[in-house]
Design a protein around this motif. Structure first.
Motif, PDB file in Angstrom:
ATOM      1  N   GLY A 167       0.915  -1.289  -0.060  1.00  0.00           N
ATOM      2  CA  GLY A 167      -0.082  -0.182  -0.029  1.00  0.00           C
ATOM      3  C   GLY A 167       0.896   1.170  -0.195  1.00  0.00           C
ATOM      4  N   VAL A 168       1.889   1.122   0.751  1.00  0.00           N
ATOM      5  CA  VAL A 168       2.778   2.288   0.783  1.00  0.00           C
ATOM      6  C   VAL A 168       3.552   2.587  -0.512  1.00  0.00           C
ATOM      7  CG1 VAL A 168       4.862   3.154   1.753  1.00  0.00           C
ATOM      8  CG2 VAL A 168       3.159   2.265   3.138  1.00  0.00           C
ATOM      9  N   ILE A 169       4.005   1.474  -1.289  1.00  0.00           N
ATOM     10  CA  ILE A 169       4.652   1.642  -2.498  1.00  0.00           C
ATOM     11  C   ILE A 169       3.641   2.070  -3.459  1.00  0.00           C
ATOM     12  CG2 ILE A 169       5.447   0.351  -4.212  1.00  0.00           C
ATOM     13  CD1 ILE A 169       6.656  -1.343  -2.175  1.00  0.00           C
ATOM     14  N   GLY A 170       2.342   1.410  -3.262  1.00  0.00           N
ATOM     15  CA  GLY A 170       1.239   1.971  -4.262  1.00  0.00           C
ATOM     16  C   GLY A 170       0.860   3.548  -4.169  1.00  0.00           C
ATOM     17  N   GLN A 171       1.018   3.972  -2.774  1.00  0.00           N
ATOM     18  CA  GLN A 171       0.803   5.471  -2.805  1.00  0.00           C
ATOM     19  C   GLN A 171       1.968   6.400  -3.530  1.00  0.00           C
ATOM     20  OE1 GLN A 171      -1.338   7.633  -1.290  1.00  0.00           O
ATOM     21  NE2 GLN A 171      -2.876   5.721  -0.935  1.00  0.00           N
ATOM     22  N   TYR A 172       2.839   5.859  -3.687  1.00  0.00           N
ATOM     23  CA  TYR A 172       4.154   6.459  -4.331  1.00  0.00           C
ATOM     24  C   TYR A 172       3.999   6.272  -5.667  1.00  0.00           C
ATOM     25  CZ  TYR A 172       6.480   8.295   0.145  1.00  0.00           C
ATOM     26  OH  TYR A 172       6.825   8.758   1.154  1.00  0.00           O
ATOM     27  N   LEU A 173       3.645   5.218  -6.373  1.00  0.00           N
ATOM     28  CA  LEU A 173       3.505   4.837  -7.428  1.00  0.00           C
ATOM     29  C   LEU A 173       2.443   5.493  -8.281  1.00  0.00           C
ATOM     30  CD1 LEU A 173       4.373   2.961  -9.968  1.00  0.00           C
ATOM     31  CD2 LEU A 173       2.861   1.287  -9.019  1.00  0.00           C
ATOM     32  N   ALA A 174       1.239   5.865  -7.388  1.00  0.00           N
ATOM     33  CA  ALA A 174       0.080   6.537  -7.922  1.00  0.00           C
ATOM     34  C   ALA A 174       0.607   8.066  -7.989  1.00  0.00           C
ATOM     35  CB  ALA A 174      -1.016   6.350  -6.882  1.00  0.00           C
ATOM     36  N   LYS A 175       1.425   8.442  -7.024  1.00  0.00           N
ATOM     37  CA  LYS A 175       1.695  10.011  -7.307  1.00  0.00           C
ATOM     38  C   LYS A 175       2.490  10.170  -8.482  1.00  0.00           C
ATOM     39  CE  LYS A 175      -0.272  10.954  -3.241  1.00  0.00           C
ATOM     40  NZ  LYS A 175      -1.525  11.554  -3.257  1.00  0.00           N
ATOM     41  N   THR A 176       3.506   9.087  -8.598  1.00  0.00           N
ATOM     42  CA  THR A 176       4.267   9.209  -9.949  1.00  0.00           C
ATOM     43  C   THR A 176       3.443   9.055 -11.069  1.00  0.00           C
ATOM     44  OG1 THR A 176       5.961   8.058  -8.650  1.00  0.00           O
ATOM     45  CG2 THR A 176       6.420   7.915 -11.111  1.00  0.00           C
ATOM     46  N   TYR A 177       2.226   8.246 -11.222  1.00  0.00           N
ATOM     47  CA  TYR A 177       1.643   8.319 -12.375  1.00  0.00           C
ATOM     48  C   TYR A 177       0.911   9.401 -12.577  1.00  0.00           C
ATOM     49  CZ  TYR A 177      -2.314   6.569 -15.210  1.00  0.00           C
ATOM     50  OH  TYR A 177      -3.187   6.115 -16.105  1.00  0.00           O
ATOM     51  N   ILE A 178       0.588  10.015 -11.552  1.00  0.00           N
ATOM     52  CA  ILE A 178      -0.337  11.372 -11.756  1.00  0.00           C
ATOM     53  C   ILE A 178       0.876  12.399 -12.387  1.00  0.00           C
ATOM     54  CG2 ILE A 178      -1.318  13.164 -10.760  1.00  0.00           C
ATOM     55  CD1 ILE A 178      -2.578  11.237  -8.661  1.00  0.00           C
ATOM     56  N   GLU A 179       1.797  12.375 -11.765  1.00  0.00           N
ATOM     57  CA  GLU A 179       3.033  13.263 -12.619  1.00  0.00           C
ATOM     58  C   GLU A 179       3.231  13.169 -13.946  1.00  0.00           C
ATOM     59  OE1 GLU A 179       4.011  16.124 -11.045  1.00  0.00           O
ATOM     60  OE2 GLU A 179       3.249  15.657  -9.010  1.00  0.00           O
ATOM     61  N   VAL A 180       3.423  11.534 -14.115  1.00  0.00           N
ATOM     62  CA  VAL A 180       3.930  11.407 -15.865  1.00  0.00           C
ATOM     63  C   VAL A 180       2.745  11.856 -16.496  1.00  0.00           C
ATOM     64  CG1 VAL A 180       4.375   9.613 -17.083  1.00  0.00           C
ATOM     65  CG2 VAL A 180       5.431   9.524 -14.745  1.00  0.00           C
ATOM     66  N   LYS A 181       1.283  11.930 -16.158  1.00  0.00           N
ATOM     67  CA  LYS A 181       0.539  12.162 -17.066  1.00  0.00           C
ATOM     68  C   LYS A 181       0.420  13.489 -17.573  1.00  0.00           C
ATOM     69  CE  LYS A 181      -3.009  10.348 -14.777  1.00  0.00           C
ATOM     70  NZ  LYS A 181      -4.417  10.009 -14.542  1.00  0.00           N
ATOM     71  N   ARG A 182       0.887  14.467 -16.752  1.00  0.00           N
ATOM     72  CA  ARG A 182       1.188  15.816 -16.873  1.00  0.00           C
ATOM     73  C   ARG A 182      -0.040  16.223 -17.228  1.00  0.00           C
ATOM     74  NH1 ARG A 182       5.253  17.928 -14.764  1.00  0.00           N
ATOM     75  NH2 ARG A 182       5.197  19.474 -16.396  1.00  0.00           N
ATOM     76  N   ARG A 183      -1.280  16.270 -16.646  1.00  0.00           N
ATOM     77  CA  ARG A 183      -2.334  16.973 -17.113  1.00  0.00           C
ATOM     78  C   ARG A 183      -2.465  18.138 -16.112  1.00  0.00           C
ATOM     79  NH1 ARG A 183      -7.005  12.128 -15.533  1.00  0.00           N
ATOM     80  NH2 ARG A 183      -6.514  10.956 -17.520  1.00  0.00           N
ATOM     81  N   PRO A 184      -3.126  19.017 -16.838  1.00  0.00           N
ATOM     82  CA  PRO A 184      -3.027  20.450 -16.203  1.00  0.00           C
ATOM     83  C   PRO A 184      -3.623  20.625 -14.734  1.00  0.00           C
ATOM     84  CG  PRO A 184      -4.701  20.468 -17.716  1.00  0.00           C
ATOM     85  CD  PRO A 184      -4.048  19.185 -17.933  1.00  0.00           C
ATOM     86  N   LEU A 185      -3.009  21.524 -14.032  1.00  0.00           N
ATOM     87  CA  LEU A 185      -3.506  21.491 -12.506  1.00  0.00           C
ATOM     88  C   LEU A 185      -4.883  22.176 -12.488  1.00  0.00           C
ATOM     89  CD1 LEU A 185      -0.248  22.934 -10.669  1.00  0.00           C
ATOM     90  CD2 LEU A 185      -1.410  21.031 -10.012  1.00  0.00           C
ATOM     91  N   PHE A 186      -5.279  22.706 -13.281  1.00  0.00           N
ATOM     92  CA  PHE A 186      -6.646  23.289 -13.293  1.00  0.00           C
ATOM     93  C   PHE A 186      -6.947  23.311 -14.612  1.00  0.00           C
ATOM     94  CE2 PHE A 186      -3.635  26.629 -12.666  1.00  0.00           C
ATOM     95  CZ  PHE A 186      -4.000  27.662 -13.711  1.00  0.00           C
ATOM     96  N   VAL A 187      -8.527  23.690 -14.915  1.00  0.00           N
ATOM     97  CA  VAL A 187      -9.097  24.122 -16.172  1.00  0.00           C
ATOM     98  C   VAL A 187      -9.901  25.500 -15.794  1.00  0.00           C
ATOM     99  CG1 VAL A 187     -10.441  23.651 -18.077  1.00  0.00           C
ATOM    100  CG2 VAL A 187      -9.031  22.030 -17.196  1.00  0.00           C
TER     101      VAL A 187
END
Length: 328
Positions: free
Chosen positions: A292-312
């Motif tokens: 679960g701990v590893i998954g949290q960091y992996l999820a954060k990495t996944y979000i960063e890699v997608k590079r979606r805008p912070l807001f619209v």
């Protein structure tokens, strides 16, 4: 605006603050009239609607078109992106020589604003931040977990985060530009403010309750926000998972030696099934915790890699009033 005039932009992230916005702007106008104008400082307010479900946007539109002595603009996000994204949107659009971040619920006293400006403009520091020295009026269980969070994150992170720190602060342009360089998606502003460095002076004040309405922060949302903060500014949980894995490998090795020796000396009785189940469940639970701990960091990495805008942005008065000037 005269050549010697200094501009101060005030970023105000809002979610369901329709009743508080007029009160907040009235208080800022009083500060402007009594203190800032005499020192040739112009105030402009940038209200950021973070997907409100009440009439917050309508109130913003009315205030932006009203004849106030303080220039008011607004940005309306297309949905609720969270306070962190709303703050970033405001900071990215603020053009003042100095920039302040405040809440509209009057828990950030406008009466401190001029004192903060004087301190930063004197050159003695790059920003003035605020903290509550008491949590009077806050639910005890919320206060307990808040204090616990600050103890934990300061113990495992190299970035110091002051207990009771508010987002309410006033910064010079140099610090604001540094913050905007950190365009990460998983934002924890209290940590970011500290991470970028620069000289900070603190102002402490007693906790002030909201003027109108209820906070949009539930206990569960604060827990998730705390998890984001820990994941954003510490990798100690990953190290702890590694240490736990090593520890249980050693325990397992010792257990194997014990079982082999016992079987050689005393045979292999069937007894011990309950204790075996307990050990299996314990080890399995630890494994799932580490995953679960590893998954949290992996999820954060996944979000960063997608590079979606912070807001619209769905709507903004800045598009129409960029060149507008207001006489003071």
């Amino acid at each position: 605006m005269s050549v010697s005039e200094v501009s101060l932009s005030i970023v105000v992230p809002c979610r369901n603050e329709a009743d508080n916005i007029p009160l907040f702007l009235n208080a800022l106008e009083e500060e402007s009239e009594s203190k800032f104008k005499a020192h040739n400082v112009s105030l402009d307010v940038l209200l950021v609607d973070d997907g409100s479900t009440d009439s917050t946007l309508q109130v913003m539109q009315e205030q932006a078109s009203s004849n106030r002595s303080v220039l008011v603009n607004y940005i309306s996000l297309s949905r609720n992106f969270g306070k962190e994204a709303a703050m970033y949107a405001g900071l990215a659009s603020a053009k003042g020589d100095y920039v302040a971040v405040m809440d509209a619920d009057m828990q950030d006293p406008p009466s401190l604003l001029f004192r903060m400006y004087e301190t930063v403009s004197s050159g003695s520091c790059d920003n003035v931040a605020t903290r509550r020295y008491s949590r009077k009026g806050e639910p005890p269980i919320r206060s307990f977990f808040s204090k616990l969070f600050y103890r934990v994150i300061n113990a495992i992170s190299q970035t110091e985060i002051v207990d009771g720190a508010r987002d309410y602060r006033l910064m010079n342009r140099k610090m604001v530009d540094a913050i905007l360089e950190l365009s990460e998606r998983n934002r924890f502003s209290k940590g970011i403010f500290s991470w970028v460095g620069f000289k900070t002076e603190w102002i402490s004040y007693e906790n002030i309750e909201r003027t109108e309405g209820n906070s949009s922060w539930s206990f569960w949302s604060l827990i998730l926000y705390a998890v984001d903060g820990i994941a954003a500014f510490s990798t100690v949980p990953l190290s702890m998972a590694s240490v736990l894995g090593l520890l249980f490998c050693m325990i397992a090795l010792l257990t194997i030696v014990f079982v082999v020796v016992r079987a050689a000396l005393f045979g292999d009785p069937v007894a011990g099934w309950p204790s075996l189940i307990c050990v299996v469940l314990l080890v399995g639970g630890i494994q799932l915790l580490c995953l679960g701990v590893i998954g949290q960091y992996l999820a954060k990495t996944y979000i960063e890699v997608k590079r979606r805008p912070l807001f619209v942005v769905a709507e903004s008065s800045l598009q129409d009033r960029t060149n507008e000037k207001r006489n003071f």
